[in-house]
Write an enzyme that holds these catalytic residues in place. Structure first.
Site, PDB file in Angstrom:
ATOM      1  N   SER A 157       3.225  -6.943   2.133  1.00  0.00           N
ATOM      2  CA  SER A 157       2.307  -6.073   2.869  1.00  0.00           C
ATOM      3  C   SER A 157       0.899  -6.163   2.265  1.00  0.00           C
ATOM      4  CB  SER A 157       2.847  -4.648   2.891  1.00  0.00           C
ATOM      5  OG  SER A 157       2.221  -3.881   3.889  1.00  0.00           O
ATOM      6  N   MET A 158       0.329  -5.066   1.752  1.00  0.00           N
ATOM      7  CA  MET A 158      -0.972  -5.168   1.099  1.00  0.00           C
ATOM      8  C   MET A 158      -0.897  -6.084  -0.117  1.00  0.00           C
ATOM      9  SD  MET A 158      -3.492  -2.224  -0.516  1.00  0.00           S
ATOM     10  CE  MET A 158      -2.660  -2.129  -2.116  1.00  0.00           C
ATOM     11  N   PHE A 194       0.839  -1.202   0.000  1.00  0.00           N
ATOM     12  CA  PHE A 194       0.000   0.000   0.000  1.00  0.00           C
ATOM     13  C   PHE A 194       0.873   1.251   0.000  1.00  0.00           C
ATOM     14  CE2 PHE A 194      -2.558   3.086   2.615  1.00  0.00           C
ATOM     15  CZ  PHE A 194      -3.493   3.376   1.634  1.00  0.00           C
ATOM     16  N   ASP A 238       9.216  -5.743  12.961  1.00  0.00           N
ATOM     17  CA  ASP A 238       8.171  -5.046  12.220  1.00  0.00           C
ATOM     18  C   ASP A 238       7.240  -4.331  13.193  1.00  0.00           C
ATOM     19  OD1 ASP A 238       6.072  -4.234  10.577  1.00  0.00           O
ATOM     20  OD2 ASP A 238       6.077  -6.081   9.404  1.00  0.00           O
ATOM     21  N   HIS A 247       9.614  -3.957   8.725  1.00  0.00           N
ATOM     22  CA  HIS A 247       8.498  -4.254   7.831  1.00  0.00           C
ATOM     23  C   HIS A 247       8.983  -4.566   6.410  1.00  0.00           C
ATOM     24  CE1 HIS A 247       4.431  -4.293   6.354  1.00  0.00           C
ATOM     25  NE2 HIS A 247       4.637  -3.271   5.542  1.00  0.00           N
TER      26      HIS A 247
END
Length: 231
Positions: A78-79, A10, A176, A206
């Site tokens: 992630s996304m 994202f 993270d 992350h």
């Protein structure tokens, strides 16, 4: 031929997965694609973009790869990991790699802190690094509506997890501060795959493809994708 689709996160860009993609390109003859999702990239243009447009863009890329390759892997960060699960439930892919998959919501303030910590511990000349510049700009360029679309996307995909049966590698950085470890545990428990592995990286933030453990990550992803005699 083997194809591999790598999906960024994202408000991100292909730079987030570029180190892993380049590692695989150098060590294989696979067709590796790192598309940019609508509204993302060097300059964010997220106003008016809806989550289904991210799904549709990823589907088009996957369909094009499947048209040329007999074996297809999907890697999502992630996304992008959430989108990868959506694709794995809907299409017949061969393996799935989920990096820092954001099944629990991203905290924008913590995102900034995590980026700063990552660079302080692993990069020189922080102000010149493209990831730092991008995240500095994105803090001012992400509309609230886009965050809500991201949450809709996660809510759409969560119920699909039990119906995903492809072999999966779930990767989580222990440092993270954006996507908590419970997201990786949640994924491991809920995903329907009988062949699944959970990999924690003790020194990673992350952005696992840019963190201190990245070489361990690359080797483990390569090993996972080559398992069971891929040609």
């Amino acid at each position: 031929m083997i194809g591999c689709l790598c999906i960024h996160g994202f408000t991100g860009s292909p730079d987030e997965v570029a180190p892993l993609a380049e590692y695989l390109r150098k060590r294989t003859d696979w067709m590796i694609k790192t598309p940019t999702l609508p509204g993302h990239g060097e300059e964010l243009r997220l106003k008016g973009i809806t989550y289904d447009q991210w799904f549709q863009a990823a589907e088009r890329e996957l369909q094009a790869l499947m048209a040329e390759c007999e074996t297809v892997y999907v890697i999502g960060f992630s996304m992008g990991g959430v989108i990868a699960v959506y694709l794995a439930e809907k299409y017949r892919i061969d393996k799935l790699v989920l990096l820092s998959a954001a099944f629990y919501y991203v905290n924008p303030i913590q995102l900034w802190r995590d980026i700063l910590d990552m660079f302080r511990n692993g990069w020189r000349r922080i102000g010149e690094h493209p990831l730092f510049i991008r995240y500095k700009n994105k803090m001012r360029s992400t509309p609230i509506a886009a965050v809500l679309e991201f949450r809709k996307l996660v809510n759409e995909v969560r119920p699909r997890l039990p119906y995903v049966h492809v072999p999966v590698l779930i990767v989580q950085g222990e440092k993270d501060g954006i996507v908590p470890p419970k997201s990786a545990h949640y994924l491991y428990q809920k995903i329907g795959s009988s062949k699944k592995k959970l990999l924690f990286l003790p020194e990673s933030y992350h952005h696992v493809c840019h963190s201190a453990d990245r070489h361990l990550l690359f080797a483990e992803v390569e090993k996972f994708l080559w398992e069971n005699g891929n040609d």
